[in-house]
Design a protein around this motif. Structure first.
Motif, PDB file in Angstrom:
ATOM      1  N   PRO A   1     -14.514   0.271 -17.860  1.00 48.66           N
ATOM      2  CA  PRO A   1     -14.123   1.391 -18.723  1.00 48.66           C
ATOM      3  C   PRO A   1     -12.938   2.139 -18.091  1.00 48.66           C
ATOM      4  N   GLN A   2     -12.377   3.110 -18.794  1.00 49.52           N
ATOM      5  CA  GLN A   2     -11.228   3.866 -18.260  1.00 49.52           C
ATOM      6  C   GLN A   2     -11.687   4.867 -17.207  1.00 49.52           C
ATOM      7  N   THR A   3     -12.853   5.474 -17.426  1.00 55.68           N
ATOM      8  CA  THR A   3     -13.405   6.434 -16.467  1.00 55.68           C
ATOM      9  C   THR A   3     -13.797   5.678 -15.194  1.00 55.68           C
ATOM     10  N   PRO A   4     -13.452   6.183 -14.009  1.00 53.80           N
ATOM     11  CA  PRO A   4     -13.872   5.477 -12.787  1.00 53.80           C
ATOM     12  C   PRO A   4     -15.403   5.355 -12.709  1.00 53.80           C
ATOM     13  N   VAL A   5     -15.845   4.187 -12.277  1.00 56.49           N
ATOM     14  CA  VAL A   5     -17.286   3.937 -12.169  1.00 56.49           C
ATOM     15  C   VAL A   5     -17.643   3.798 -10.693  1.00 56.49           C
ATOM     16  N   VAL A   6     -18.753   4.397 -10.309  1.00 54.24           N
ATOM     17  CA  VAL A   6     -19.241   4.311  -8.931  1.00 54.24           C
ATOM     18  C   VAL A   6     -20.662   3.760  -8.979  1.00 54.24           C
ATOM     19  N   LEU A   7     -20.937   2.804  -8.113  1.00 55.35           N
ATOM     20  CA  LEU A   7     -22.288   2.231  -8.039  1.00 55.35           C
ATOM     21  C   LEU A   7     -22.959   2.772  -6.781  1.00 55.35           C
ATOM     22  N   LEU A   8     -24.092   3.429  -6.950  1.00 52.26           N
ATOM     23  CA  LEU A   8     -24.746   4.113  -5.826  1.00 52.26           C
ATOM     24  C   LEU A   8     -26.231   3.790  -5.765  1.00 52.26           C
ATOM     25  N   ASN A   9     -26.789   3.837  -4.591  1.00 49.40           N
ATOM     26  CA  ASN A   9     -28.251   3.885  -4.471  1.00 49.40           C
ATOM     27  C   ASN A   9     -28.708   5.288  -4.826  1.00 49.40           C
ATOM     28  N   LEU A  10     -29.890   5.391  -5.384  1.00 48.25           N
ATOM     29  CA  LEU A  10     -30.398   6.713  -5.754  1.00 48.25           C
ATOM     30  C   LEU A  10     -30.408   7.660  -4.540  1.00 48.25           C
TER      31      LEU A  10
ATOM     32  N   GLN B   1     -20.390  15.732  -1.558  1.00 49.72           N
ATOM     33  CA  GLN B   1     -19.107  15.399  -0.921  1.00 49.72           C
ATOM     34  C   GLN B   1     -17.921  15.537  -1.878  1.00 49.72           C
ATOM     35  N   GLN B   2     -18.185  15.380  -3.165  1.00 49.27           N
ATOM     36  CA  GLN B   2     -17.085  15.440  -4.132  1.00 49.27           C
ATOM     37  C   GLN B   2     -16.466  16.835  -4.190  1.00 49.27           C
ATOM     38  N   SER B   3     -17.294  17.836  -4.006  1.00 49.76           N
ATOM     39  CA  SER B   3     -16.907  19.252  -4.068  1.00 49.76           C
ATOM     40  C   SER B   3     -15.857  19.562  -5.145  1.00 49.76           C
ATOM     41  N   LEU B   4     -16.186  19.144  -6.365  1.00 51.10           N
ATOM     42  CA  LEU B   4     -15.352  19.480  -7.529  1.00 51.10           C
ATOM     43  C   LEU B   4     -16.255  20.215  -8.517  1.00 51.10           C
ATOM     44  N   PRO B   5     -16.370  21.524  -8.396  1.00 55.08           N
ATOM     45  CA  PRO B   5     -17.383  22.255  -9.169  1.00 55.08           C
ATOM     46  C   PRO B   5     -17.228  22.131 -10.680  1.00 55.08           C
ATOM     47  N   GLU B   6     -16.003  21.860 -11.139  1.00 58.39           N
ATOM     48  CA  GLU B   6     -15.777  21.782 -12.595  1.00 58.39           C
ATOM     49  C   GLU B   6     -16.077  20.386 -13.164  1.00 58.39           C
ATOM     50  N   ALA B   7     -16.100  19.384 -12.278  1.00 57.48           N
ATOM     51  CA  ALA B   7     -16.181  18.003 -12.769  1.00 57.48           C
ATOM     52  C   ALA B   7     -17.552  17.682 -13.344  1.00 57.48           C
TER      53      ALA B   7
ATOM     54  N   HIS C   1     -15.671  12.943 -15.169  1.00 56.78           N
ATOM     55  CA  HIS C   1     -14.848  12.677 -13.994  1.00 56.78           C
ATOM     56  C   HIS C   1     -15.172  11.287 -13.453  1.00 56.78           C
ATOM     57  N   LYS C   2     -16.465  10.991 -13.415  1.00 61.14           N
ATOM     58  CA  LYS C   2     -16.901   9.660 -12.995  1.00 61.14           C
ATOM     59  C   LYS C   2     -18.162   9.253 -13.748  1.00 61.14           C
ATOM     60  N   ILE C   3     -18.324   7.954 -13.906  1.00 59.85           N
ATOM     61  CA  ILE C   3     -19.604   7.421 -14.391  1.00 59.85           C
ATOM     62  C   ILE C   3     -20.285   6.842 -13.154  1.00 59.85           C
ATOM     63  N   ILE C   4     -21.457   7.361 -12.842  1.00 59.25           N
ATOM     64  CA  ILE C   4     -22.179   6.875 -11.661  1.00 59.25           C
ATOM     65  C   ILE C   4     -23.326   5.990 -12.144  1.00 59.25           C
ATOM     66  N   ILE C   5     -23.354   4.761 -11.637  1.00 59.47           N
ATOM     67  CA  ILE C   5     -24.460   3.869 -11.996  1.00 59.47           C
ATOM     68  C   ILE C   5     -25.377   3.771 -10.787  1.00 59.47           C
ATOM     69  N   ILE C   6     -26.633   4.154 -10.987  1.00 58.93           N
ATOM     70  CA  ILE C   6     -27.605   4.012  -9.898  1.00 58.93           C
ATOM     71  C   ILE C   6     -28.070   2.556  -9.895  1.00 58.93           C
ATOM     72  N   ALA C   7     -27.982   1.931  -8.717  1.00 60.23           N
ATOM     73  CA  ALA C   7     -28.273   0.501  -8.601  1.00 60.23           C
ATOM     74  C   ALA C   7     -29.624   0.162  -9.226  1.00 60.23           C
ATOM     75  N   PRO C   8     -29.646  -0.734 -10.218  1.00 63.71           N
ATOM     76  CA  PRO C   8     -30.911  -1.172 -10.806  1.00 63.71           C
ATOM     77  C   PRO C   8     -31.616  -2.169  -9.879  1.00 63.71           C
ATOM     78  N   PRO C   9     -32.776  -2.708 -10.282  1.00 65.20           N
ATOM     79  CA  PRO C   9     -33.453  -3.673  -9.411  1.00 65.20           C
ATOM     80  C   PRO C   9     -32.554  -4.862  -9.066  1.00 65.20           C
ATOM     81  N   THR C  10     -32.884  -5.566  -7.975  1.00 69.78           N
ATOM     82  CA  THR C  10     -32.021  -6.652  -7.512  1.00 69.78           C
ATOM     83  C   THR C  10     -32.670  -8.029  -7.676  1.00 69.78           C
ATOM     84  N   THR C  11     -33.689  -8.112  -8.511  1.00 70.97           N
ATOM     85  CA  THR C  11     -34.304  -9.431  -8.724  1.00 70.97           C
ATOM     86  C   THR C  11     -33.391 -10.307  -9.581  1.00 70.97           C
ATOM     87  N   THR C  12     -33.692 -11.625  -9.606  1.00 65.44           N
ATOM     88  CA  THR C  12     -32.721 -12.591 -10.150  1.00 65.44           C
ATOM     89  C   THR C  12     -32.302 -12.316 -11.595  1.00 65.44           C
TER      90      THR C  12
END
Ligand code: TXA
Ligand code: MG
Length: 330
Positions: free
Chosen positions: A227-236, A245-251, A297-308
């Motif tokens: 997508p156009q919006t930056p995507v970040v993949l994170l563990n919960l 850490q982002q310290s962008l209060p308006e975002a 500002h960002k779309i954050i995807i929390i890592a889903p399960p890692t099974t096959t």
């Protein structure tokens, strides 16, 4: 599903006149052109703004048509076809000598698939030839999974979009290379897994690990399907720290998660995702496309399960992400 024959006939007439027609498949919508008409094929590359070193998938109506497009077909192709076609798997085989090299980016290999969507199948049967069909999106964008998304992507570039509602599977087909004597290689994971293919063929199946081939094959671009919006993949576990850490209060952040989130600031819009891989895949692109319209500002995807069964989904969310702070699935 009731098929509107008027729509099929309209699409058929346009394909026969060398025009582009978008059509629903069970995975994503395809941008179709007559695969034996070089002028029509050129229109696909122009409409998608896709470099010509990215070969196209040819959709066919039945297994008998395999030998029109491929030669030296191994027995394993017929075994997989019997098990999974019509369905979300694409096979890479040696191309038939008469196939136009524009379809295959000048390689000897061709990608072939029989889709299971009733509209795609009805169109293919009526057309009785191959339909070249990449996903109906601009190059490097998310594939469309309903007609509104095709309209957004290519509305002014396509003669007709056959309406077919939301795609059942929601991410692109599994691509398996059967063209060599080596074990089959998965070039792009999808909802049919390596384990399923391996069980049917009773052989080891490997994932592609790098390539020194000059032709770009499935998903060799690091960022693809984005997508156009930056995507970040994170563990919960990393979410709270990441936001601090982002310290962008308006975002504003959209956070996709299969698990409910801890209480977070008003900066966060929580999007609860399904906990099964098939339901998650079905709505993934639709969800990203919708969120892309909302100035996050960002779309954050929390890592889903890692099974096959999540391998295809992981592949897509990893490619969509510019920043990954999460486990590797394999
Ligand atoms: O689910 C799908 O596969 C959808 C629907 C419309 O069928 N189609 C699709 O097509 O995703 P496309 O073009 O967006 O992605 C096909 C991928 C591309 O990355 C292309 O490089 C690769 O397949 N491909 C096509 N022919 C190939 C070949 N001969 N060798 C290696 N990779 C190939
Ligand atoms: Mg594509």
């Amino acid at each position: 599903m009731i098929i509107n024959l008027k729509n099929i006939n309209k699409a058929l007439d346009l394909l026969c006149s060398g025009e582009l027609v978008a059509f629903p498949t069970e995975t994503v919508y395809g941008l179709g052109a007559d695969a034996s008409n070089v002028h029509a094929i050129k229109k696909i590359f122009l409409a998608k703004e896709r470099p010509i070193n990215h070969p196209l998938i040819v959709h066919i109506a039945n297994i008998e048509q395999l030998s029109t497009w491929a030669q030296d077909i191994p027995e394993s192709a017929y075994v997989l076809a019997k098990e999974f076609w019509p369905g979300p798997i694409t096979m890479i085989l040696r191309k038939h000598k008469l196939v136009n090299p524009l379809l295959t980016a000048d390689q000897d290999l061709i990608a072939l698939r029989i889709p299971s969507h009733p509209i795609a199948l009805a169109l293919l049967k009526a057309f009785n030839g191959g339909i070249a069909g990449p996903s109906a999106n601009k190059f490097c964008r998310i594939s469309p999974t309903n007609e509104a998304a095709v309209q957004e992507e290519l509305g002014n570039k396509v003669s007709y979009i056959i309406p077919g509602g939301n795609c059942q599977i929601g991410i692109e087909s599994t691509i398996v290379d059967l063209s060599s004597d080596e074990p089959p290689v998965i070039l792009r994971p999808g909802m049919i897994t390596a384990e399923q293919i391996s069980a049917v063929l009773r052989t080891n199946v490997v994932y592609r690990s790098g390539s020194n081939n000059t032709t770009i094959s499935a998903g060799m671009h690091k960022i693809h399907y984005a997508p156009q919006t930056p995507v970040v993949l994170l563990n919960l576990d990393n979410l709270t720290t990441y936001l601090a850490q982002q310290s962008l209060p308006e975002a504003k952040y959209a956070v996709l998660s299969t698990d409910p989130l801890p209480t977070l600031s008003t900066q966060v819009s929580e999007v609860i995702m399904p906990t099964t891989a098939s339901s998650y895949a079905r709505i993934l692109y639709r969800t990203l496309r919708e969120l892309d319209k909302h100035n996050f500002h960002k779309i954050i995807i929390i890592a889903p399960p890692t099974t096959t069964e999540w391998t295809g989904i992981y592949d897509r969310i990893t490619r969509a992400s510019n920043n990954i702070i999460a486990p590797e699935i394999r």
